[in-house]
Design a protein around this motif. Structure first.
Motif, PDB file in Angstrom:
ATOM      1  N   VAL A   1       0.823  -1.213   0.000  1.00 37.58           N
ATOM      2  CA  VAL A   1       0.000   0.000   0.000  1.00 37.58           C
ATOM      3  C   VAL A   1       0.856   1.262   0.000  1.00 37.58           C
ATOM      4  N   GLU A   2       2.115   1.131   0.465  1.00 38.93           N
ATOM      5  CA  GLU A   2       2.969   2.316   0.561  1.00 38.93           C
ATOM      6  C   GLU A   2       3.449   2.797  -0.795  1.00 38.93           C
ATOM      7  N   LYS A   3       3.165   2.032  -1.861  1.00 43.32           N
ATOM      8  CA  LYS A   3       3.618   2.434  -3.197  1.00 43.32           C
ATOM      9  C   LYS A   3       2.729   3.521  -3.812  1.00 43.32           C
ATOM     10  N   VAL A   4       1.628   3.864  -3.158  1.00 38.68           N
ATOM     11  CA  VAL A   4       0.710   4.869  -3.714  1.00 38.68           C
ATOM     12  C   VAL A   4       1.254   6.270  -3.437  1.00 38.68           C
ATOM     13  N   ILE A   5       1.355   7.069  -4.491  1.00 39.06           N
ATOM     14  CA  ILE A   5       1.723   8.482  -4.357  1.00 39.06           C
ATOM     15  C   ILE A   5       0.602   9.319  -4.981  1.00 39.06           C
ATOM     16  N   PRO A   6       0.550  10.593  -4.687  1.00 35.60           N
ATOM     17  CA  PRO A   6      -0.626  11.375  -5.100  1.00 35.60           C
ATOM     18  C   PRO A   6      -0.846  11.475  -6.608  1.00 35.60           C
ATOM     19  N   SER A   7       0.215  11.793  -7.387  1.00 36.69           N
ATOM     20  CA  SER A   7      -0.055  12.146  -8.786  1.00 36.69           C
ATOM     21  C   SER A   7       1.055  11.678  -9.718  1.00 36.69           C
ATOM     22  N   VAL A   8       0.746  11.693 -11.004  1.00 36.20           N
ATOM     23  CA  VAL A   8       1.736  11.345 -12.023  1.00 36.20           C
ATOM     24  C   VAL A   8       2.918  12.314 -11.977  1.00 36.20           C
ATOM     25  N   GLU A   9       2.630  13.587 -11.736  1.00 40.50           N
ATOM     26  CA  GLU A   9       3.704  14.584 -11.658  1.00 40.50           C
ATOM     27  C   GLU A   9       4.695  14.249 -10.545  1.00 40.50           C
ATOM     28  N   ASP A  10       4.211  13.588  -9.507  1.00 44.28           N
ATOM     29  CA  ASP A  10       5.085  13.259  -8.382  1.00 44.28           C
ATOM     30  C   ASP A  10       6.109  12.176  -8.731  1.00 44.28           C
ATOM     31  N   LEU A  11       5.958  11.550  -9.884  1.00 43.67           N
ATOM     32  CA  LEU A  11       6.920  10.519 -10.291  1.00 43.67           C
ATOM     33  C   LEU A  11       8.287  11.116 -10.620  1.00 43.67           C
ATOM     34  N   ALA A  12       8.321  12.376 -11.002  1.00 48.36           N
ATOM     35  CA  ALA A  12       9.534  12.958 -11.582  1.00 48.36           C
ATOM     36  C   ALA A  12      10.783  12.788 -10.725  1.00 48.36           C
ATOM     37  N   PRO A  13      10.775  13.185  -9.435  1.00 43.50           N
ATOM     38  CA  PRO A  13      12.019  13.029  -8.668  1.00 43.50           C
ATOM     39  C   PRO A  13      12.420  11.575  -8.475  1.00 43.50           C
ATOM     40  N   PHE A  14      11.442  10.696  -8.383  1.00 43.48           N
ATOM     41  CA  PHE A  14      11.772   9.284  -8.168  1.00 43.48           C
ATOM     42  C   PHE A  14      12.422   8.674  -9.409  1.00 43.48           C
ATOM     43  N   VAL A  15      11.945   9.051 -10.582  1.00 48.08           N
ATOM     44  CA  VAL A  15      12.552   8.542 -11.817  1.00 48.08           C
ATOM     45  C   VAL A  15      14.000   9.018 -11.938  1.00 48.08           C
ATOM     46  N   GLU A  16      14.249  10.239 -11.480  1.00 50.93           N
ATOM     47  CA  GLU A  16      15.624  10.761 -11.489  1.00 50.93           C
ATOM     48  C   GLU A  16      16.515  10.018 -10.496  1.00 50.93           C
ATOM     49  N   LEU A  17      15.948   9.638  -9.360  1.00 55.72           N
ATOM     50  CA  LEU A  17      16.773   9.158  -8.253  1.00 55.72           C
ATOM     51  C   LEU A  17      16.929   7.650  -8.184  1.00 55.72           C
ATOM     52  N   ILE A  18      15.933   6.896  -8.608  1.00 56.33           N
ATOM     53  CA  ILE A  18      15.934   5.472  -8.277  1.00 56.33           C
ATOM     54  C   ILE A  18      17.077   4.718  -8.966  1.00 56.33           C
ATOM     55  N   GLY A  19      17.322   4.999 -10.233  1.00 58.81           N
ATOM     56  CA  GLY A  19      18.406   4.315 -10.925  1.00 58.81           C
ATOM     57  C   GLY A  19      19.768   4.773 -10.440  1.00 58.81           C
ATOM     58  N   ARG A  20      19.910   6.071 -10.266  1.00 61.81           N
ATOM     59  CA  ARG A  20      21.198   6.607  -9.786  1.00 61.81           C
ATOM     60  C   ARG A  20      21.526   6.048  -8.411  1.00 61.81           C
ATOM     61  N   SER A  21      20.521   5.952  -7.539  1.00 63.19           N
ATOM     62  CA  SER A  21      20.759   5.498  -6.169  1.00 63.19           C
ATOM     63  C   SER A  21      21.048   4.000  -6.110  1.00 63.19           C
ATOM     64  N   GLY A  22      20.395   3.244  -6.977  1.00 62.61           N
ATOM     65  CA  GLY A  22      20.518   1.800  -6.880  1.00 62.61           C
ATOM     66  C   GLY A  22      21.703   1.215  -7.606  1.00 62.61           C
ATOM     67  N   THR A  23      21.774   1.441  -8.907  1.00 63.15           N
ATOM     68  CA  THR A  23      22.807   0.794  -9.717  1.00 63.15           C
ATOM     69  C   THR A  23      23.766   1.799 -10.342  1.00 63.15           C
ATOM     70  N   GLY A  24      23.572   3.070 -10.046  1.00 71.84           N
ATOM     71  CA  GLY A  24      24.463   4.075 -10.593  1.00 71.84           C
ATOM     72  C   GLY A  24      24.152   4.442 -12.027  1.00 71.84           C
ATOM     73  N   GLN A  25      22.975   4.053 -12.524  1.00 71.51           N
ATOM     74  CA  GLN A  25      22.560   4.436 -13.879  1.00 71.51           C
ATOM     75  C   GLN A  25      21.875   5.800 -13.821  1.00 71.51           C
ATOM     76  N   ASP A  26      22.161   6.646 -14.803  1.00 72.72           N
ATOM     77  CA  ASP A  26      21.498   7.951 -14.824  1.00 72.72           C
ATOM     78  C   ASP A  26      19.986   7.775 -14.906  1.00 72.72           C
ATOM     79  N   ILE A  27      19.567   6.794 -15.639  1.00 74.76           N
ATOM     80  CA  ILE A  27      18.153   6.418 -15.677  1.00 74.76           C
ATOM     81  C   ILE A  27      18.120   4.944 -16.040  1.00 74.76           C
ATOM     82  N   THR A  28      17.173   4.234 -15.495  1.00 72.53           N
ATOM     83  CA  THR A  28      17.103   2.807 -15.805  1.00 72.53           C
ATOM     84  C   THR A  28      16.703   2.613 -17.266  1.00 72.53           C
ATOM     85  N   SER A  29      17.006   1.438 -17.785  1.00 71.58           N
ATOM     86  CA  SER A  29      16.786   1.185 -19.218  1.00 71.58           C
ATOM     87  C   SER A  29      15.324   1.300 -19.610  1.00 71.58           C
ATOM     88  N   TYR A  30      14.438   0.919 -18.714  1.00 72.56           N
ATOM     89  CA  TYR A  30      13.002   0.951 -19.032  1.00 72.56           C
ATOM     90  C   TYR A  30      12.235   1.622 -17.890  1.00 72.56           C
TER      91      TYR A  30
END
Length: 772
Positions: free
Chosen positions: A239-268
């Motif tokens: 249930v914790e995966k719910v966020i308010p809006s599509v616009e709120d995805l932006a910082p997570f898309v920037e951060l998740i790949g860089r934080s995890g595997t060091g990719q600027d953005i994940t392949s998909y």
């Protein structure tokens, strides 16, 4: 595999993992960690993105019930179904009914791992195939994932080649060997499974309440095929995966790949609003289109395709209770990027098969396992978090993971769940340890529960031991080194006999300062006034570095005092053992000693970085906010303070500068030193001050590339973790092994480097201090 319970069993399990999986885990996690540093360095607004991401998660968890209602409304409006499952059994029952024993392809999902969904579906006769390459490898090997993002991180390329050859009965000439060949082989096998699947099961990295959209962030693309090829899509997410809006995805898309595997953005990065408009994919002859022409474009293209069936299963399984828990609530901010694992020295050495529970691994795993499985599971690996804090700046949503681990450790201490209670676990000391409790009963603080593991009592109240050690030195030092004493300490207290024990000084720093006549700089001549905080170790063991700090500050015009009233522990030692109430009492005593000094206009100079970290990070959880802020604002790390004095005009002429040499062209060269900053010091961003001071005095500084030396206070002294501790420090040997002079800021760092390099290590303040 059952989890080891006794000290010997835990040590043996760790030794086995170091030998069998350690090299692969170390190479991959350290590679990811280096990539994180490089990738995030390219972001001008890294800290702002982290703050934005954290704010979104805080808001989402605060409004979670309302957001779930909004999400349900959006999904059901498109013809999908939302089911909120109370627990694993409830979730599995729902998915089993949908799947009904048919063939399933499944993308990587930690939540479905948490539910043991594969086992539940296979019990009904369903064929379940993982489509993430790492998960598929683990499925073929019938093993458990060892990493949140890279489940097969512990396997080498050669081991995967052998696995494929065995499971698919491949002739020698047909064996895929290279990474490209292995990937191609897996792709062909998995595509066949996807083409014939009846149901696709995915997780979800994020779900947006305003649109009912689902975001999948992957490196291979099979998750998208899993979602859109079969006509039935089941998404399972906490249930914790719910966020308010599509616009709120932006910082997570920037951060998740860089934080995890060091990719600027994940392949998909796949964004769906299911049921999707495209038709189920029908594979056929080469001339037959995979989609019905006209249905994926034009008027009405956004409408769900009539053949699509979508089910969203939102899993509670303890999460809503975590939301109400002030200390575990932050766990729900986790976006499962694995940065806490990759930045953790212990995890880098031993991986998630030791540093993990039923499902989750790494630093954040303690919060997850305590919340969804219970304290018993968290207790199995909680001790592997040393509280070094290197995961804190790595976490893209700023979760205070060490605090979560400390709180859970405290709860384990107070419950009947702890693997640390050897008398319940059949340790070699079983049946006799209780007879020797009197040896440490005097170390049991009133605030802690009876029956607390003797080792925790010993390490958690080092202050009492240090007072006794100094009062009886040198006899205490000789007695502690006797063979039978070391054997007894190993057997009953879990103190590794391989470690050199601290040597207590009979004359404490406070004694020395008083006997020499107090301050040497008059009030009228003083640039500033400061208290050198006589922390437990500096006051009783590393007295010389305390003297060096006094001489250094006096050489820079500071009127220094070392009052006996300030010689109180910060609470760091009990905090490291999860003894929160004892730490709180010591924090209150430390506040009572130091705040009057600050209010009298004196700065507090702290030599031990872990004590300063307690003032600046943990005291805000132990003391009233205003008290914690005043103490943090008035306290400085020793070299940070020296740096500030020099920047404001103090004359460095009285300090000891580097010895200069000549290079091949006759030019002057500085003295090379290797420097390892304390992990807590790095988290406080104070490493640069030491480097700047050393360079100003003519040293050529090489800084450590290692997150943590592996000693981490008492961790490296514990029998069951001694070998792991030494392994964590091995990169320092590789980097500093040939250095002629090595400096380190922390007490435990100096001890570890002494042991690793076989040489005496100096604190930087000793390197720059005037001669006595």
């Amino acid at each position: 595999m059952s989890k080891p319970s006794s000290r010997d069993e835990r040590a043996a399990r760790i030794r086995e993992l170091l030998e069998t999986e350690g090299d692969a885990v170390a190479a991959n996690t350290r590679g990811f960690n280096r990539g994180r540093y490089e990738s995030t360095a390219d972001l001008d607004d890294y800290e702002s993105l982290k703050a934005e991401a954290r704010s979104i998660k805080e808001d989402a968890i605060e409004r979670l019930p309302d957001l779930i209602d909004d999400l349900r409304e959006r999904v059901e409006a498109r013809g999908g179904t939302v089911y909120v499952a109370d627990d694993a059994a409830d979730a599995n029952a729902y998915v089993r009914e949908v799947v009904d024993g048919e063939n399933v392809v499944k993308s990587k999902s930690m939540t479905t791992e948490e539910l043991d969904l594969n086992d539940a579906l296979e019990a009904d006769g369903a064929r379940v195939t993982e489509t993430d390459l790492g998960e598929w490898v683990i499925q073929l090997a019938d093993e458990e994932p060892s990493h949140i993002v890279a489940p097969g991180i512990h396997k080498s390329r050669e081991a995967i080649a052998d696995l494929f050859a065995e499971r698919f009965d491949l002739a020698e000439d047909d064996r895929p060997e290279t990474a490209e060949e292995l990937t191609r082989f897996a792709r062909e096998k998995l595509l066949t499974e996807i083409e014939t699947a009846d149901v696709g099961v995915t997780g979800a990295n994020f779900l947006t309440a305003d649109s009912g959209s689902l975001a999948l962030v992957t490196s291979e693309g099979n998750a998208r095929k899993t979602a859109v090829v079969p006509d039935t899509h089941v998404a399972v997410a906490g249930v914790e995966k719910v966020i308010p809006s599509v616009e709120d995805l932006a910082p997570f898309v920037e951060l998740i790949g860089r934080s995890g595997t060091g990719q600027d953005i994940t392949s998909y990065v796949s964004l769906f609003t299911p049921p999707t408009p495209s038709p189920p994919v029908r594979f056929g002859g080469p001339d037959e289109p995979i989609a019905d022409p006209g249905t994926a474009g034009g008027v009405g293209a956004g409408e769900p395709h009539p053949e699509r069936d979508f089910h969203l299963v939102l899993v509670d399984n303890g999460r809503l209770a975590m939301r109400e828990d002030d200390d575990l609530r932050e766990t729900l901010y986790c976006i499962r990027c694995s940065a806490c694992s990759n930045s953790c020295g212990n995890f880098q050495s031993v991986g998630g098969h030791a540093f993990g529970g039923e499902t989750y691994s790494g630093g954040i795993a303690t919060g997850w396992e305590a919340g969804v499985e219970g304290l018993d599971t968290a207790a199995e690996f909680n001790d592997l978090c040393t509280g070094c804090s290197r995961c804190v700046p790595a976490c893209p949503v700023g979760i205070d993971i060490p605090w979560i681990n400390t709180v859970v450790r405290d709860r384990i201490n107070r419950g009947d769940h702890g693997v640390g209670d050897e008398r319940r676990d059949g340790d070699p000391g079983d049946g006799v340890a209780g007879e020797f409790d009197f040896l440490v009963d005097g170390l049991t603080p009133d605030e802690e529960p009876a029956g607390l593991d003797p080792a925790k009592r010993l390490f958690g109240n080092f202050e009492t031991l240090a007072r006794l050690g100094s009062a009886t030195a040198p006899l205490s030092n000789r007695a502690a080194d006797l063979g039978p004493v070391r054997a007894a300490m190993d057997r009953w207290l879990g103190v590794a006999r391989e470690r050199d024990l601290p040597k207590f000084e009979r004359e404490t720093l406070v004694d020395w300062f008083r006997d020499r006549g107090g301050p040497r700089v008059s009030e009228s001549m003083a640039r500033r006034e400061a208290v050198v905080y006589p922390d437990v170790y500096t006051n009783h063991v590393a007295v010389d570095r305390g003297k060096a700090a006094v001489r250094t500050l006096e050489a820079l015009g500071v009127r220094v005092t070392v009052p006996e009233s300030a010689a109180v522990g910060s609470g760091r030692a009990p905090l490291s053992q999860g003894m929160v109430e004892t730490a709180r009492r010591k924090a209150e005593r430390c506040r009572d000693a130091l705040l009057p000094e600050i209010e009298a206009g004196r700065d507090v100079v702290v030599i031990e970085p872990s004590d300063l970290a307690a003032f600046e990070r943990e005291y805000e959880r132990l003391l009233p906010e205003a008290d914690a802020e005043r103490l943090a604002d008035g306290s400085y790390e020793a070299l940070e303070y020296v740096y500030g004095l020099l920047e404001h005009g103090a004359d460095a002429g009285g300090l000891t500068a580097a010895e200069t040499g000549r290079d091949g062209d006759g030019g002057e060269t500085g003295e090379p030193v290797a420097y390892h900053a304390h992990c807590q010091q790095r988290t406080l961003e104070l490493e640069a001050h030491t480097v700047a001071v050393l360079e100003r005095l003519g040293y050529e500084v090489t800084t450590s590339e290692t997150e943590c030396c592996g000693m981490a206070g008492s961790f490296g002294y514990k029998s069951e973790y001694y070998e792991l501790s030494m392994d964590v420090g091995e990169p320092l040997v590789e980097q500093f092994g040939d250095a002629e002079r090595v400096l380190a800021s922390g007490t435990s760092c100096c001890e570890q480097l002494d042991a690793l390099l076989g040489d005496s290590i100096e604190h930087p303040i000793e390197a720059i201090a005037p001669e006595p």
